[in-house]
Design an enzyme around this catalytic site. Structure first.
Site, PDB file in Angstrom:
ATOM      1  N   ASN A   1      31.433 -16.839   5.037  1.00  0.00           N
ATOM      2  CA  ASN A   1      31.261 -15.649   5.879  1.00  0.00           C
ATOM      3  C   ASN A   1      32.199 -15.668   7.090  1.00  0.00           C
ATOM      4  OD1 ASN A   1      29.345 -15.137   3.994  1.00  0.00           O
ATOM      5  ND2 ASN A   1      27.715 -14.627   5.443  1.00  0.00           N
TER       6      ASN A   1
ATOM      7  N   GLN B   1      35.688 -22.853 -13.291  1.00  0.00           N
ATOM      8  CA  GLN B   1      36.716 -22.497 -12.322  1.00  0.00           C
ATOM      9  C   GLN B   1      37.215 -23.740 -11.591  1.00  0.00           C
ATOM     10  OE1 GLN B   1      35.178 -20.329  -8.971  1.00  0.00           O
ATOM     11  NE2 GLN B   1      37.119 -19.328  -8.528  1.00  0.00           N
TER      12      GLN B   1
ATOM     13  N   GLU C   1      35.948 -11.006  -7.297  1.00  0.00           N
ATOM     14  CA  GLU C   1      34.713 -11.752  -7.089  1.00  0.00           C
ATOM     15  C   GLU C   1      33.894 -11.133  -5.959  1.00  0.00           C
ATOM     16  OE1 GLU C   1      35.385 -15.808  -5.944  1.00  0.00           O
ATOM     17  OE2 GLU C   1      33.282 -16.350  -6.098  1.00  0.00           O
TER      18      GLU C   1
END
Lengths: 398, 388
Positions: A384, A126, A244
């Protein structure tokens, strides 16, 4: 309302469970469970065993190898793979580039890439993050300029996981520097053997070599390897990142780790007994298990809700799964390290041949590196903090 | 696996929601109800009865509607959202639950239809000061005498014990204070000779009483269930009450979170809504994570509330409460903080949610107590092992 699986779902779970234990080589499962690094061949072997059974790309369109499953079946397969410590089908192939090509690629691209991607004949990596573009991915600067029927790619990608194994890369590149940053990005596919590509490993704090820097110096990419339309790459990337996040809670994996924690706690001496006899330890384990049970049900609510959701649109709850799932993965690795105690200190590779006696149990010496390595899970896949931004904006309307 | 409600459950939820919104949408009304003699609205209690809520969990043969834990969850979640004051937990879940599960046919038919029609209210007079959260710690005695029993003892913080018509009293038939056997349950008229009640409000605006039993005589048929089945029955009904409280807490948390987010959008400082500040956004996002985790565990509690294996059920309820309490603390404290000064005022609703959530965290065990229960059971993976 019924949280239990139907008889059909239980039958499928049992089928998956016994298939994985029977067909996946036990030594590979043991290595993964212990936190060792798997070889490329280990991962290819497992991927192909699953693919032969029709279980590597069940979420793909049917004509490209997908299964007509309920969301619960997909969930069961994913959980059982994690709980059996089986390396999952390569995410770059099956969750990332495959669905993008199936959704946005040309017919020729689908025929060329999808079967080979599903069978891991092509190993993808990726090309998204760059040194200056982490959470602010859309600021990426790797550029692709048209030159006849080629793009000339120049720039640098980083954190490229397992690029050392990759045959091809799917890459976000800037094709328009004038437009708004999200509107000048394209999605390109090219071979890692192309002249002008250099891969340099980045050693992470656990001593691992999972991630790399990838440099592009006048790499020539045929125009036919553009996915979808030029300058629409950001839409495809968002589609990819949505996929994802849904699998990212990795509850089965944490369950597997906690099962090992119980076993090791019972085997590790402490005081007059073992670590397991310490009520404080048991309470810490219980607190993690309670949160994991809650997250498992939250995940099942998301899975069950998937039926009623527009295809391709992720549930905003997936940000909740990402935040809590990563926190619990980290809590489990920390708990394992604390069970190991002083035996976690020696930085001795248990795979290194030696005539010396072992310093402690092998599992114990891998706990600290695993703990270090797992700090990544609250950073990757949209950190997060980015997830909290998404919740605040998309969900709470702040 | 299925998270959808049945058509009947949806209709039930809609009618409860309408009732609670209508009765409690205006917070001023709650103050009026609280000033009624029993601390809740008798008119509303009759409306609960008319809607069939008071007989919801009872068998049709006993004048009820045969609802299960999911139906109770729907009612309690609405009660939590509205901060309703009516003694649903005390009368229907606790008192009604004990009679439903422990009573013989005569007792059930004498009591349950009158709960359902709103004419009889119960309270569960079990807890004693020294017991803290140990259900088996009972010093109150029941002495067999003259074909009946004589009860002596003191019960503490009996929820809605001040206004209940009928008390279900836990008392020791034999053994020592902390024995797990020898505990019986007795139906005692609240007005019986020898019963004294000291009524008071609780911190969350509800009511409770200290109840003393001095030489209280009850007939033989006042005993609920078999002489030695008391503790099992108490455990089962307490677990049902825990599941109900989990749902109530989720209702309160979701309302409190929603009003906090609204406040962040409307309150302006430095010329902008305070919800535009990332520090506050992230706290609100974390509160949402906590809310969804709590909601999942309230569902788990409802699913497990009727589990036949007492140990498994009890561990599940304790696990649910650990998550609920952690989430309630996080959301309650966060909501007050994000509201700032207004959250500290008696006038404003947010503080009352916070107080109710805090008191729920002290009913039938606190977080530490429940975490100890889960840990002592060896964690939550026991059910995993059984599955495998």
């Amino acid at each position: 309302m019924d949280l239990r699986f139907t008889p059909e779902e239980i039958a499928f779970r049992d089928e998956v469970r016994s298939f994985l234990r029977r067909e996946i080589p036990a030594d590979i499962r043991a290595r993964l469970s212990e936190g060792r690094h798997l070889s490329k061949q280990d991962m290819v072997t497992c991927h192909r065993i699953l693919h032969q059974r029709g279980w590597a790309v069940p979420h793909w369109p049917r004509e490209w190898g997908g299964q007509d499953w309920s969301p619960v079946f997909h969930y069961i397969l994913g959980e059982e793979i994690q709980r059996a410590a089986v390396p999952p089908p390569l995410a770059f192939n099956v969750s990332m580039v495959g669905p993008v090509i199936a959704q946005f690629g040309s017919e020729a691209q689908k025929r060329r890439f999808l079967p080979a991607t599903a069978n891991l004949d092509i190993w993808w990596c990726q090309g998204f993050s760059e040194p200056g573009s982490g959470s602010d991915l859309a600021s990426l600067r790797t550029r692709a300029e048209r030159d006849g029927d080629h793009y000339i790619v120049n720039g640098q990608k980083t954190w490229t996981t397992l690029a050392q194994y990759a045959d091809w890369i799917f890459c976000l590149v800037r094709t328009n520097r004038e437009a708004k940053k999200q509107e000048g990005i394209s999605f390109l596919l090219f071979e890692m053997t192309s002249p002008g590509i250099t891969v340099r490993p980045i050693v992470t704090i656990d001593g691992g070599r999972e991630v790399n820097e990838v440099f592009f110096d006048n790499v020539r990419v045929p125009v036919e390897n553009l996915v979808g339309q030029e300058n629409r790459g950001w839409d495809y990337a968002k589609f990819l990142l949505g996929n994802e996040r849904t699998g990212i809670a990795r509850i089965g994996l944490t369950k597997e780790r906690l099962a090992r924690a119980r076993q090791f706690a019972r085997e590790t001496p402490a005081g007059d007994g073992t670590v397991w006899d310490d009520p404080d330890f048991r309470r810490r384990l219980a607190l993690i298990e309670v949160q994991l049970k809650a997250l498992e049900i939250t995940q099942m609510r998301v899975v069950a809700g998937a039926r009623n959701r527009e295809a391709g649109r992720p549930d905003p709850n997936s940000s909740i799964l990402k935040i809590k799932g990563s926190e619990l993965q980290q809590a489990a690795t920390e708990l394992l390290m604390e069970i190991a105690g002083p035996c976690a200190l020696p930085a001795v590779d248990p795979d290194e041949p030696t005539n010396e006696p072992p310093i402690g149990p092998e599992w114990a010496m891998l706990t600290a590196p695993t703990y270090f390595n797992y700090r990544k899970v609250s950073i990757y896949g949209g950190s997060n903090e980015i997830q909290r931004n998404i919740i605040a904006k998309a969900f709470l309307g702040l | 696996m299925d998270f959808d409600l049945t058509e009947e459950q949806r209709l039930l939820r809609d009618s409860i929601d309408r009732l609670i919104d209508d009765a409690y949408g205006d917070f001023e009304k709650r103050r009026t109800y609280a000033q009624e003699p029993h601390g809740f609205s008798m008119a509303l209690w009759r409306r609960y009865a008319e809607l069939g809520l008071l007989g919801l969990p009872f068998a049709e043969a006993d004048g009820g509607y045969g609802g299960g834990a999911v139906e109770t969850m729907l009612v309690m979640e609405a009660i939590g959202r509205g901060l309703a004051l009516e003694p649903y937990l005390a009368t229907v879940v606790l008192g009604g639950g004990l009679v439903r599960l422990g009573g013989n046919a005569a007792q059930r038919q004498r009591i349950l239809p009158r709960i359902a029609d709103g004419s009889l209210r119960l309270a569960f007079a079990h807890n004693e000061r020294q017991a803290r959260y140990d259900l088996f710690d009972v010093a109150t005695t029941a002495r067999a005498e003259g074909g009946g029993f004589v009860l002596n003892g003191a019960k503490t913080v009996v929820l809605h014990g001040d206004s209940a018509d009928l008390l279900v009293v836990g008392a020791r038939l034999s053994g020592n204070r902390r024995d797990r056997t020898g505990i019986g349950l007795f139906l005692v008229d609240a007005g019986a000779a020898g019963v004294t009640r000291r009524a008071y409000p609780t911190q969350d605006g509800q009511r409770a009483a200290e109840i003393t039993l001095a030489q209280v005589r009850v007939p033989a048929d006042a005993m609920l269930g078999a002489p030695d089945a008391g503790l099992a029955l108490i455990g089962q009904v307490t677990d049902a009450a825990i599941a109900a409280l989990c749902a109530e807490a989720v209702g309160a948390m979701s309302a409190l979170h929603a009003m906090t987010v609204d406040y962040l959008k409307t309150r302006k400082q430095f010329g902008v809504p305070i919800g535009s500040f990332q520090a506050l956004q992230h706290r609100a996002a974390d509160m949402l994570v906590a809310l969804e985790q709590a909601r999942s565990m309230a569902m788990y509690a409802a699913m497990m509330a009727d589990a036949p294996d007492a140990a498994e059920r009890h561990t599940a309820m304790a696990a649910a409460r650990v998550q609920i309490d952690e989430s309630a603390r996080m959301i309650g404290q966060g909501a007050i903080q994000l509201h700032g000064g207004i959250g500290m005022t008696q006038e404003y609703r947010a503080g009352h949610y916070f107080k109710r959530l805090t008191m729920i965290g002290l009913l039938f065990g606190d977080t530490a107590h429940h975490l100890k229960t889960v840990a002592a059971a060896g964690g939550l993976s026991a059910d995993e092992a059984a599955e495998t």
